[in-house]
Write a protein that holds these residues in place. Sequence first.
Motif, PDB file in Angstrom:
ATOM      1  N   ALA A  50       6.334  -6.170   2.731  1.00 25.20           N
ATOM      2  CA  ALA A  50       7.354  -7.167   3.108  1.00 25.20           C
ATOM      3  C   ALA A  50       8.567  -7.096   2.173  1.00 25.20           C
ATOM      4  N   ARG A  96       9.628  -4.408   0.717  1.00 28.73           N
ATOM      5  CA  ARG A  96      10.370  -3.187   1.105  1.00 28.73           C
ATOM      6  C   ARG A  96      11.222  -3.460   2.337  1.00 28.73           C
ATOM      7  N   ARG A  97      10.658  -4.234   3.254  1.00 24.90           N
ATOM      8  CA  ARG A  97      11.426  -4.552   4.482  1.00 24.90           C
ATOM      9  C   ARG A  97      12.636  -5.420   4.139  1.00 24.90           C
ATOM     10  N   TRP A  98      12.417  -6.400   3.267  1.00 24.35           N
ATOM     11  CA  TRP A  98      13.529  -7.280   2.846  1.00 24.35           C
ATOM     12  C   TRP A  98      14.620  -6.445   2.169  1.00 24.35           C
ATOM     13  N   GLN A 141       5.430 -13.305   5.710  1.00 29.34           N
ATOM     14  CA  GLN A 141       5.291 -11.917   6.153  1.00 29.34           C
ATOM     15  C   GLN A 141       4.010 -11.291   5.606  1.00 29.34           C
ATOM     16  N   ALA A 182      16.622  -4.317   4.559  1.00 28.26           N
ATOM     17  CA  ALA A 182      17.559  -5.153   5.327  1.00 28.26           C
ATOM     18  C   ALA A 182      18.726  -5.592   4.436  1.00 28.26           C
TER      19      ALA A 182
END
Length: 226
Positions: A189, A191-193, A23, A196
Motif C-alpha cells: 500500500a 508503494r501504491r501511495w 488498504q 500515485a
Amino acid sequence: MYELYIANKNYSSWSLRPWVLMQEGGIEFREHLIPFGDAEWEDFRELSPSGKVPCLVDGSTVVWDSLAIVEYLAERHRGVWPQDAEARAFARSAAAEMHSGFTELRNRCSMSCGVRMRLKETPPALMRDLARLETLWSAGLERFGGPFLAGKSFGAVDAFFAPVAFRAQTYRLDLARTAYVQRLLELPAMRRWYAAALAETFRDVPHEAEILEMASLIEDLRARAR
Ligand SMILES: N[C@@H](CCC(=O)N[C@@H](CS)C(=O)NCC(=O)O)C(=O)O
C-alpha cells in the motif's frame, strides 16, 4: 462502502494514515482526492465539520480526524489494534503521541514524498523528536518482537508512523531503525501511495514554500504537467 476523503498524496500525511491502514487491512473504501487549494475544498467544508482531511463517510455517519477514523474502524474490523491488551495499550499510546506530538518533526520536515531535500538546520528540538522516535520504536519492536511496532502485524500504530517513513526518505533523516523505515516503505500500500504521489503534477504553493524554507532541494522526482 466507506467513502474516504483525502488530499494530495504527495503532501497529505494525515490522509495517508487511515488510507494505508484500510488498504493493508483489506477494508474496502471509495477514495475521493481533493487537491489542496482546489475549488472543491469549499464544497468539502460542508461535508467535514473541521474542513480538514482525512474524513470518512459511512452512510449518514461522518467521522473526521485520523484518530477518530481509526477508532471507528476498530469497532468494526479486527486487526486495527492488537488483540493483546498490553500491546494494545502501547499501540494506542504511541499513535496518540504521534497524533498530538512530534511537532518539530512535523513542521520542519513537512511530507513531500516525491522530493529529496537537505535540511538547512537540525535544531535541538528536532533532534529531541528524532531521539524520542528511536526510543519509542525500539520499545515497541523489542517488547512485542516485531517486525511491526506492536507485534507481528501491521496495524494502526504503524499507520500513524507511516508518514515518518516518507519523511525519513525525503530528508534523509538519521534514524537508527532503518529496517523499520524500510519495512514501512516496502508495504504494497505504501508503494501504491508513493507511485500515485510521484504521478501528481499538482503543486501546492504554500506547501512548496514551507518545504523550501526549511530545506534545500536535491532532487524532484515528481511528474511535471505538460
Ligand atoms: N488532526 C487532524 C489533522 C488534519 C489536517 O490537518 N489535515 C490537513 C491535510 S494533511 C488539511 O486538511 N488541511 C487543509 C486545511 O487546513 O484547510 C487529523 O488527525 O486528521
